[in-house]
Design a protein around this motif. Structure first.
Motif, PDB file in Angstrom:
ATOM      1  N   TYR A  89       4.185  10.636  -7.199  1.00 10.96           N
ATOM      2  CA  TYR A  89       5.348  10.651  -8.166  1.00 10.96           C
ATOM      3  C   TYR A  89       4.539  11.324  -9.406  1.00 10.96           C
ATOM      4  O   TYR A  89       4.694  12.117 -10.180  1.00 10.96           O
ATOM      5  N   GLU A  90       3.424  10.485  -9.880  1.00 12.11           N
ATOM      6  CA  GLU A  90       2.746  10.701 -10.945  1.00 12.11           C
ATOM      7  C   GLU A  90       2.155  12.200 -10.965  1.00 12.11           C
ATOM      8  O   GLU A  90       2.033  12.786 -11.961  1.00 12.11           O
TER       9      GLU A  90
ATOM     10  N   GLN B 123       2.117  18.303 -12.473  1.00 10.28           N
ATOM     11  CA  GLN B 123       2.400  19.488 -12.257  1.00 10.28           C
ATOM     12  C   GLN B 123       3.559  20.266 -13.005  1.00 10.28           C
ATOM     13  O   GLN B 123       3.488  21.322 -13.580  1.00 10.28           O
ATOM     14  N   GLN B 124       4.786  19.211 -13.161  1.00  9.04           N
ATOM     15  CA  GLN B 124       5.913  19.777 -13.873  1.00  9.04           C
ATOM     16  C   GLN B 124       5.607  20.415 -15.248  1.00  9.04           C
ATOM     17  O   GLN B 124       6.124  21.116 -15.888  1.00  9.04           O
TER      18      GLN B 124
ATOM     19  N   ALA C 252       0.816  -1.241  -0.039  1.00 13.12           N
ATOM     20  CA  ALA C 252       0.184  -0.127  -0.097  1.00 13.12           C
ATOM     21  C   ALA C 252       0.850   1.315  -0.076  1.00 13.12           C
ATOM     22  O   ALA C 252       0.445   2.147  -0.752  1.00 13.12           O
ATOM     23  N   GLN C 253       2.063   1.187   0.653  1.00 14.09           N
ATOM     24  CA  GLN C 253       2.869   2.245   0.917  1.00 14.09           C
ATOM     25  C   GLN C 253       3.638   2.675  -0.673  1.00 14.09           C
ATOM     26  O   GLN C 253       3.624   3.601  -1.141  1.00 14.09           O
ATOM     27  N   GLY C 254       3.969   1.827  -1.359  1.00 15.22           N
ATOM     28  CA  GLY C 254       4.470   1.614  -2.692  1.00 15.22           C
ATOM     29  C   GLY C 254       3.605   2.230  -3.615  1.00 15.22           C
ATOM     30  O   GLY C 254       3.791   3.175  -4.436  1.00 15.22           O
TER      31      GLY C 254
END
Length: 709
Positions: free
Chosen positions: A260-261, A266-267, A251-253
């Protein structure tokens, strides 16, 4: 079943009858033919079993009635019972069964008519057919038991003597015996199984020891497997903890991948914004030039806006002033119109009042005629006050006389109706006599037929007695033939002894004895055959007589009904004789009433008093028509009095209107002057002219402002 009390209502010829059998050991009912003796016994059979000699249940109801009922109280097996049965024409019967208790009769009625009837038969242990064959010998069918077949007669005796009770006891005993045999057989089989089990006891002991050793071994294996199970359960718990940790890491992964996505998207958006800003910087010179033009146009727009604002304020004020001026002008014009309308109305009323005043001579003439008519009316009303009591007395006396005449006419009409009814009934007298004669002829013919019926019955009983004797003789000859056959069989042996003296026979005597027995055997066989022929002939004769007897029974089935009908016809004929005497009296009364009405020969005292009142009225010489004409004249000239009052009122109104007219004329002139001032010299008109000069000085062009914008 001991009868105690019997009540009939509209049953056959009985309208209402009650019989009390309490304290009677033997009762005898006697009466003339057709009086209804059999109907009492038919009532008992109908109330208990619902059956009677009637072809249908509607036939038990008395002629002209709609419902029949019978109430029967009797004692049976030391208990008192009550049966109530009723039947309404065209509907089903109702049945109620009750038993006497300390508090009165209690209902023990079953479910429905059939269930209640079954309870009654169970209590009496007697059905309808057995009742007819044993206790109730119905009229014309006294041989009901004798004409039944042998099996039917036996069944009647069985039902009557309760012989079937012993058959029931025997069936019950056989059932108990069979049940005991079955239980004994089951117990014997159980004993056999127990003995077999005891026989194999040592073998079972060895098997028990082997089984105990095997159980101990299995218990040791169970302990080992229990320990192994605990170890596996501990490992399973450890595995579940590791699985939970693995799920949390997964779940953490997934959450880190989602972060990250999101950062990547945003970038990309920031890069797109940076490219757009660079494109804008490349157009900086054009943007600055366009901004300067925008500022110039904005300054010009502000000037136009200020002019538009002033123009709009002035236009709104101008519109408000014009609306105010128009409103005031409308108010003044409305008041002016109202005052002008009042002035015109005043002029019209003055003209109308002037016309009314011109009719004053006619009104004065009408007043004179009215006074004369009132004087004449007073005189006539004085006469009326004297004649009114006499008129009332005359009307009362005339009303009493008319009422007496109406009573006599009503009585005459009633007598005539009664006379018509009696004459109509008397017209039916020949039909009743003819019907009585026909019924009497039918009964006379049936009486002759009954005599023949009795002879046929006696002949049938005689032939049956003769047939029973023939059967007895046939049995006797059959027995003798059997003995003769035995003797002949013994004589077949040449060394046989004499059948009579038991002595040895020589050949001569043997032949004589054999010949004699053969001759006797032939005679017996001949007699036996003759009796058989006679029996066959007698049975055919009895069959013919029985068929004829049944036909006669069918022909005599209406005998009792015809007797009852004859009694009814005779009663109706006797009633018509009484009605004939009544008819003569009614005719005499009707003629006397008609004469009194035609000659007005009734209420002599009232007639004399009425003549006296009429003489007094004639002496007064009073006429209602003259009084009516005088009242009509007063009413006809009443208009003069009313118009004289209106004339006085018109004078007062004319004076008031002449005083009001100058005031209304001055008010109209004032309103016209105010209206003229509002249009030319008022403050609102001057302010409107100033606003128009100000708007013209602004020099504002709405079309140019819209095009420049």
């Amino acid at each position: 079943m001991i009868p105690l009390h019997l009540t009939l209502h509209n049953f056959f010829s009985y309208q209402s009858a009650t019989l009390d059998f309490s304290g009677l050991h033997t009762a005898c009912i006697c009466g003339e033919n057709g009086a209804g003796k059999s109907s009492l016994l038919e009532a008992i059979s109908w109330v208990v079993w619902g059956k009677s000699r009637a072809n249908s249940e509607d036939d038990i109801i008395r002629i002209g009635q709609k419902e029949a009922s019978v109430d029967f109280v009797f004692r049976s097996q030391e208990q008192v019972f009550r049966i109530k049965r009723s039947h309404r024409r065209g509907q089903s019967s109702s049945l109620e069964f009750q038993i006497e208790t300390g508090q009165g009769f209690r209902s023990i009625t079953g479910k429905g008519l059939r269930g209640t009837q079954h309870k009654i038969i169970e209590q009496l242990k007697l059905d309808y057919d057995t009742f007819l064959s044993s206790a109730y010998l119905r009229q014309g069918r006294a041989d009901e038991f004798m004409v039944k077949k042998a099996a039917q007669r036996k069944q009647v005796l069985v039902d009557l003597l309760k012989l079937d009770h012993y058959d029931q006891l025997a069936d019950k005993a056989r059932e108990i015996a069979n049940q005991g045999k079955a239980e004994s057989k089951l117990l014997q089989e159980a004993v056999t199984r127990l003995e077999a089990t005891l026989a194999v006891g040592p073998e079972l002991q060895g098997e028990l020891q082997a089984a105990e050793a095997e159980v101990a071994q299995l218990q040791a294996q169970q302990a080992q497997r229990t320990n192994r199970l605990q170890e596996l359960q501990h490992q399973q718990a450890q595995r579940q903890r590791w699985q939970h940790q693995l799920d949390w890491a997964a779940a953490q992964g997934e959450r880190l991948e989602e972060d990250y996505e999101r950062d990547r998207r945003q970038q990309e958006q920031l890069r797109e914004q940076q490219a757009q800003l660079r494109a804008i910087l490349e157009q900086a010179v054009e943007i600055e030039q366009g901004y300067k033009e925008y500022q110039a146009l904005s300054a010009k727009e502000r000037d136009w806006t200020e002019q538009f604002s002033c123009y709009q304020d002035a236009s709104q004020r101008q519109s408000q002033l014009r609306q105010e001026l128009d409103r005031r002008k409308v108010e003044v014009q409305q008041k002016l119109h109202q005052e002008q309308a009042q002035l015109q109305a005043c002029d019209r009323q003055l003209e109308q009042l002037q016309e009314s005043l011109q009719r004053e001579p006619q009104i004065q003439a009408g007043l004179a005629q009215l006074a004369q008519a009132k004087t004449q009316l007073q005189e006539l009303e004085h006469c009326h006050s004297q004649a009114a009591p006499l008129r009332q007395r005359q009307q009362r006396l005339q009303g009493d006389r008319d009422r007496i005449r109406a009573q006599l006419e009503a009585r005459l009409e009633q007598q005539q109706q009664q006379q018509a009814q009696l004459e109509q009934r008397q017209a039916q007298r020949p039909q009743l006599e003819q019907a009585l004669a026909q019924v009497s002829e039918q009964i006379e013919a049936l009486d002759k037929l009954r005599v023949y019926h009795k002879r046929v019955k006696e002949k049938g009983l005689e032939r049956r007695s003769f047939l029973d004797g023939l059967h007895g003789s046939l049995q006797e000859y059959g027995r003798r033939l059997g003995e003769m056959d035995q003797k002949r069989a013994l004589l077949q042996d040449p060394d046989a002894a004499c059948p009579l003296c038991d002595r040895p026979l020589d050949e001569h005597h043997w032949q004589l004895v054999v010949g004699k027995h053969e001759q006797q055997h032939q005679e017996l066989r001949h007699q036996h055959w003759l009796i058989q022929e006679q029996i066959a002939i007698s049975e055919r004769e009895i069959q013919v007589l029985r068929q004829e007897y049944r036909q006669l029974e069918q022909q005599l089935a209406d005998y009792d009904r015809l007797r009852e009908e004859r009694g009814q016809r005779q009663a109706q004929l006797a009633a018509t004789q009484e009605e004939w005497e009544l008819l003569q009296q009614v005719r005499a009364d009707s003629e006397e009433l008609a004469r009194a009405i035609a000659e007005e020969d009734y209420a002599p005292g009232i007639a004399e008093e009425l003549a006296s009142v009429e003489e007094q009225l004639a002496a007064l010489q009073y006429d209602e028509r003259e009084l009516a004409l005088a009242r009509g004249a007063v009413e006809r000239y009443r208009w003069a009095d009313l118009q004289n009052a209106q004339l006085e009122q018109s004078r007062r109104q004319m004076q008031q209107l002449q005083e009001q007219r100058p005031e209304l004329q001055g008010a109209v002139e004032v309103r016209e002057q105010v209206l003229q001032e509002l249009e030319s010299e008022g403050e609102t008109a001057r302010e409107l002219r100033d606003l128009q000069h100000y708007i013209d000085s602004l020099d504002y062009d709405v079309q140019a402002h819209q095009n420049g914008a």
